[in-house]
Design an enzyme around this catalytic site. Structure first.
Site, PDB file in Angstrom:
ATOM      1  N   ASN A  69       0.825  -1.209   0.000  1.00 55.03           N
ATOM      2  CA  ASN A  69       0.000   0.000   0.000  1.00 55.03           C
ATOM      3  C   ASN A  69       0.863   1.264   0.000  1.00 55.03           C
ATOM      4  O   ASN A  69       0.551   2.246  -0.675  1.00 55.03           O
ATOM      5  CB  ASN A  69      -0.930   0.007   1.218  1.00 55.03           C
ATOM      6  CG  ASN A  69      -2.301  -0.561   0.899  1.00 55.03           C
ATOM      7  OD1 ASN A  69      -2.715  -0.618  -0.257  1.00 55.03           O
ATOM      8  ND2 ASN A  69      -3.007  -0.984   1.919  1.00 55.03           N
ATOM      9  N   ASP A 104      -6.396  -6.567   5.263  1.00 59.03           N
ATOM     10  CA  ASP A 104      -5.932  -7.663   4.405  1.00 59.03           C
ATOM     11  C   ASP A 104      -6.163  -9.017   5.074  1.00 59.03           C
ATOM     12  O   ASP A 104      -5.454  -9.981   4.805  1.00 59.03           O
ATOM     13  CB  ASP A 104      -4.448  -7.483   4.086  1.00 59.03           C
ATOM     14  CG  ASP A 104      -3.577  -7.464   5.342  1.00 59.03           C
ATOM     15  OD1 ASP A 104      -4.112  -7.208   6.431  1.00 59.03           O
ATOM     16  OD2 ASP A 104      -2.361  -7.698   5.235  1.00 59.03           O
TER      17      ASP A 104
END
Length: 213
Positions: A69, A104
Site C-alpha cells: 500500500n 488484508d
C-alpha cells in the site's frame, strides 16, 4: 362495489435488499463480512452439536501488505484485494464461505468437512496449501504486478463444547500469528500451547511496564 388500492413496493423492496447487502457484505470485495461470518459460524456450531460434524476455520493474513500500500498506493492495493478475494473463492467449494473481516485479513469457513478430526485436518491442510499456491502466482499487471504470500492459521470446531462463534476465530487468529512468527508464507494449526505462550508473553510485558514505572 369494492375499492382496490394498489401500491408498487418494488423500489422499497430494492432499498431494503440493498441495506441488507451493505450490512452483511464487504463493500470492496462483495464477500461476506465479519457479521455474516459469525452468524453462519454460530449456526454451524449449533448444528454440529446435533450431527457430530466437524468443520474448519482458516484465518488468512496477507504478508507485507502494508508495504505494498505504501509503495503502490491504496487504489492499487484495493485492486489486488479484489483479485485475492476471487482467488480465494476459486480454492473452495460452493458451500464454503470466504469472508473479508478487515484490511488484508480473510477467513475461510469449511462446514461439515467430516466426522473425525483426521479427515478434517487433512482437508483443511489441502485447502490452505491450495490458497498459498494460488496466491504465489503474480497478481495485477504492469507496474502494479505483485507476488503475494500469506500466513494461515487453522482451527477445527465441532459444536460439542457449546462455545461461542468468536472462540474458533480467536484460535485461528492465534495460529495465524504463530505462522507469522515461523517466517510467514506458511500454515499453522492451533495448539493450546500457542495460547499459553501468548498469555505468558502478555503477562511479562505488563510486568515490565509496571517495573519501568
Amino acid at each position: 362495489g369494492f375499492l382496490a388500492v394498489i401500491v408498487d413496493l418494488s423500489e422499497r423492496k430494492a432499498m431494503e435488499e440493498e441495506i441488507r447487502h451493505l450490512a452483511f457484505y464487504d463493500a470492496l470485495t462483495d464477500l461476506p463480512n465479519r457479521r455474516l461470518l459469525v452468524d453462519r459460524l454460530q449456526q454451524l456450531l449449533a448444528q454440529g452439536s446435533r450431527n457430530a460434524q466437524h468443520g474448519a476455520l482458516l484465518f488468512i493474513d496477507l504478508d507485507n501488505f502494508k508495504a505494498l500500500n505504501d509503495t503502490l498506493g491504496h487504489d492499487q492495493g484495493d485492486v489486488l484485494l479484489v483479485e485475492v478475494a476471487c482467488r480465494l473463492r476459486s480454492c473452495v467449494r460452493e458451500e464454503d464461505t470466504v469472508a473479508r473481516i478487515g484490511g488484508d485479513e480473510f477467513v475461510v469457513l469449511l462446514p461439515k468437512v467430516g466426522t473425525d478430526e483426521g479427515t478434517v485436518t487433512r482437508l483443511a491442510d489441502e485447502v490452505a496449501r491450495r490458497i498459498l499456491n494460488t496466491l504465489a502466482t503474480s497478481l495485477g499487471s504492469g507496474d502494479g504486478e505483485y507476488r503475494a504470500s500469506a500466513s494461515i492459521g487453522v482451527t477445527l470446531f465441532d459444536g460439542e463444547g457449546e462455545e461461542s462463534a468468536e472462540a474458533p476465530l480467536v484460535r485461528a487468529d492465534v495460529a495465524m500469528f504463530a505462522a507469522k512468527l515461523a517466517g510467514r508464507n506458511t500454515i499453522r494449526f492451533f495448539d493450546p500451547r500457542m495460547q499459553a505462550a501468548l498469555s505468558e508473553r502478555a503477562e511479562l510485558e505488563t510486568g515490565l511496564w509496571t517495573a519501568l514505572e
